[in-house]
Scaffold this motif. Structure first.
Motif, PDB file in Angstrom:
ATOM      1  N   GLN A 131      36.772  42.859  54.530  1.00 51.48           N
ATOM      2  CA  GLN A 131      37.459  43.980  53.884  1.00 51.48           C
ATOM      3  C   GLN A 131      38.916  43.612  53.657  1.00 51.48           C
ATOM      4  OE1 GLN A 131      39.802  45.981  55.872  1.00 51.48           O
ATOM      5  NE2 GLN A 131      40.431  47.111  54.053  1.00 51.48           N
ATOM      6  N   LEU A 132      39.424  43.914  52.463  1.00 49.83           N
ATOM      7  CA  LEU A 132      40.784  43.522  52.095  1.00 49.83           C
ATOM      8  C   LEU A 132      41.601  44.725  51.645  1.00 49.83           C
ATOM      9  CD1 LEU A 132      42.799  41.139  51.451  1.00 49.83           C
ATOM     10  CD2 LEU A 132      41.923  41.287  49.094  1.00 49.83           C
ATOM     11  N   TYR A 133      42.773  44.884  52.265  1.00 49.56           N
ATOM     12  CA  TYR A 133      43.807  45.751  51.710  1.00 49.56           C
ATOM     13  C   TYR A 133      44.720  44.878  50.859  1.00 49.56           C
ATOM     14  CZ  TYR A 133      42.713  49.441  55.130  1.00 49.56           C
ATOM     15  OH  TYR A 133      42.103  50.414  55.877  1.00 49.56           O
ATOM     16  N   VAL A 134      45.031  45.318  49.653  1.00 48.10           N
ATOM     17  CA  VAL A 134      45.989  44.582  48.830  1.00 48.10           C
ATOM     18  C   VAL A 134      47.388  45.017  49.244  1.00 48.10           C
ATOM     19  CG1 VAL A 134      46.877  44.201  46.512  1.00 48.10           C
ATOM     20  CG2 VAL A 134      44.421  44.281  46.901  1.00 48.10           C
ATOM     21  N   THR A 135      48.190  44.043  49.674  1.00 45.82           N
ATOM     22  CA  THR A 135      49.544  44.323  50.137  1.00 45.82           C
ATOM     23  C   THR A 135      50.560  43.994  49.043  1.00 45.82           C
ATOM     24  OG1 THR A 135      50.008  42.106  51.022  1.00 45.82           O
ATOM     25  CG2 THR A 135      48.761  43.645  52.431  1.00 45.82           C
ATOM     26  N   LYS A 136      51.819  44.171  49.407  1.00 40.42           N
ATOM     27  CA  LYS A 136      52.897  43.832  48.481  1.00 40.42           C
ATOM     28  C   LYS A 136      53.078  42.327  48.363  1.00 40.42           C
ATOM     29  CE  LYS A 136      55.190  48.025  50.091  1.00 40.42           C
ATOM     30  NZ  LYS A 136      56.315  48.565  50.923  1.00 40.42           N
ATOM     31  N   HIS A 137      52.306  41.569  49.126  1.00 37.63           N
ATOM     32  CA  HIS A 137      52.462  40.116  49.188  1.00 37.63           C
ATOM     33  C   HIS A 137      51.144  39.464  48.752  1.00 37.63           C
ATOM     34  CE1 HIS A 137      56.073  41.084  51.514  1.00 37.63           C
ATOM     35  NE2 HIS A 137      55.292  41.917  52.191  1.00 37.63           N
ATOM     36  N   ARG A 138      51.009  39.252  47.454  1.00 39.51           N
ATOM     37  CA  ARG A 138      49.735  38.741  46.921  1.00 39.51           C
ATOM     38  C   ARG A 138      49.400  37.359  47.456  1.00 39.51           C
ATOM     39  NH1 ARG A 138      49.904  43.336  45.525  1.00 39.51           N
ATOM     40  NH2 ARG A 138      49.152  44.238  43.578  1.00 39.51           N
ATOM     41  N   ASN A 139      50.427  36.567  47.765  1.00 38.30           N
ATOM     42  CA  ASN A 139      50.142  35.230  48.313  1.00 38.30           C
ATOM     43  C   ASN A 139      49.476  35.332  49.677  1.00 38.30           C
ATOM     44  OD1 ASN A 139      52.626  36.240  49.364  1.00 38.30           O
ATOM     45  ND2 ASN A 139      53.136  34.203  50.133  1.00 38.30           N
ATOM     46  N   VAL A 140      49.856  36.336  50.460  1.00 39.25           N
ATOM     47  CA  VAL A 140      49.220  36.551  51.761  1.00 39.25           C
ATOM     48  C   VAL A 140      47.777  37.010  51.557  1.00 39.25           C
ATOM     49  CG1 VAL A 140      49.227  38.020  53.815  1.00 39.25           C
ATOM     50  CG2 VAL A 140      51.369  37.032  52.968  1.00 39.25           C
ATOM     51  N   ASP A 141      47.575  37.935  50.632  1.00 41.31           N
ATOM     52  CA  ASP A 141      46.216  38.406  50.351  1.00 41.31           C
ATOM     53  C   ASP A 141      45.321  37.251  49.917  1.00 41.31           C
ATOM     54  OD1 ASP A 141      47.291  40.932  50.790  1.00 41.31           O
ATOM     55  OD2 ASP A 141      47.645  41.298  48.666  1.00 41.31           O
ATOM     56  N   ALA A 142      45.856  36.382  49.063  1.00 40.73           N
ATOM     57  CA  ALA A 142      45.074  35.245  48.581  1.00 40.73           C
ATOM     58  C   ALA A 142      44.710  34.314  49.737  1.00 40.73           C
ATOM     59  CB  ALA A 142      45.857  34.482  47.516  1.00 40.73           C
ATOM     60  N   GLN A 143      45.623  34.113  50.666  1.00 40.61           N
ATOM     61  CA  GLN A 143      45.325  33.266  51.821  1.00 40.61           C
ATOM     62  C   GLN A 143      44.215  33.870  52.683  1.00 40.61           C
ATOM     63  OE1 GLN A 143      48.755  31.392  53.969  1.00 40.61           O
ATOM     64  NE2 GLN A 143      49.983  32.534  52.486  1.00 40.61           N
TER      65      GLN A 143
END
Length: 249
Positions: A131-143
């Motif tokens: 499960q993913l929350y999309v944060t203000k930091h897309r690079n973190v989400d991608a990792q």
């Protein structure tokens, strides 16, 4: 005193949890937002589902197996993502993963788990979604997505109904914080901005405030560009959005 051997239904686990867990922890798991109207309505909705039994059918062999995204599971029940499971048990999400595997069904691991995707993967075979929350930091989400892929997770469940968290009054009254011996394992080593040291609401609250409130349909498309895994849109609440989602496939 309630003993495990006496438990005969799911609701009795809630009573046992209330007896054994600290109040702050129990209230986090058991409560909803605001006046908890939606929480009660969810329970009422299940009570409105009625069976229409048919008689004189051969039920000597019953098959509850089904498929989800092409994966065979033993029953039409999956484990939804739940944060901070180590508040209730030292093994937390790892124990849940083993239980789901033993039951032949799918576990979805929360972004806010107290066990990492790698730790859950190390428990052995099993079908797992992330499960993913999309944060203000897309690079973190991608990792996070890439790590879930490498750890053998089979789908991404994108949460879309929480651009802002509900006002959880029990947590406010309890001044909820994640116990100091626990952390959000998936975010260890990832930079999501500087945390205000004067904020006593804790890491969990801080990370929750990093959810991107501008989340929109373009972000679903973005997610498709960074992963080959199936994407489940978690939190569709209206027929209109469901139709819109189908039209964008």
């Amino acid at each position: 005193m309630t003993y495990i051997s006496e438990i005969t239904n799911v609701m009795e686990y809630e009573a046992l949890a209330k007896e054994k867990l600290p109040k702050m922890v129990y209230d986090y798991y058991a409560s909803g937002a605001e006046d908890q109207w939606t929480l009660q309505e969810n329970r009422n909705a299940f009570s409105r589902i009625l069976f229409r039994p048919r008689i004189l059918r051969d039920v000597s062999k019953i098959d509850m197996t089904t498929t989800v995204l092409g994966f065979n599971i033993s029953m039409p029940i999956m484990i939804a993502p739940t944060a901070f499971q180590k508040m209730a048990h030292p093994e937390g999400e790892c124990a849940t993963a083993r239980a789901a595997s033993a039951a032949g069904t799918i576990m979805t691991l929360s972004s806010w788990a107290t066990s990492s995707v790698e730790e859950v993967s190390s428990t052995g075979p099993g079908i797992r979604f992330f499960q993913l929350y999309v944060t203000k930091h897309r690079n973190v989400d991608a990792q996070l997505v890439k790590r879930a892929e490498r750890a053998g997770f089979k789908a991404i469940a994108l949460t879309v109904d929480t651009p802002r968290l509900g006002r959880r009054e029990a947590d406010i009254k309890n001044r909820f914080v994640l116990p100091p011996h626990l952390t959000l394992k998936n975010y260890e080593g990832l930079y999501i901005g500087k945390m205000d040291k004067t904020d006593d609401s804790g890491l969990a609250s801080y990370v929750a405030n990093q959810i991107d409130r501008s989340l929109n349909w373009k972000d679903v498309k973005w997610l498709q560009t960074i992963t080959s895994l199936p994407i489940l849109v978690k939190g569709v609440l209206t027929a209109e959005d469901g139709s819109k989602l189908l039209s964008k496939e």
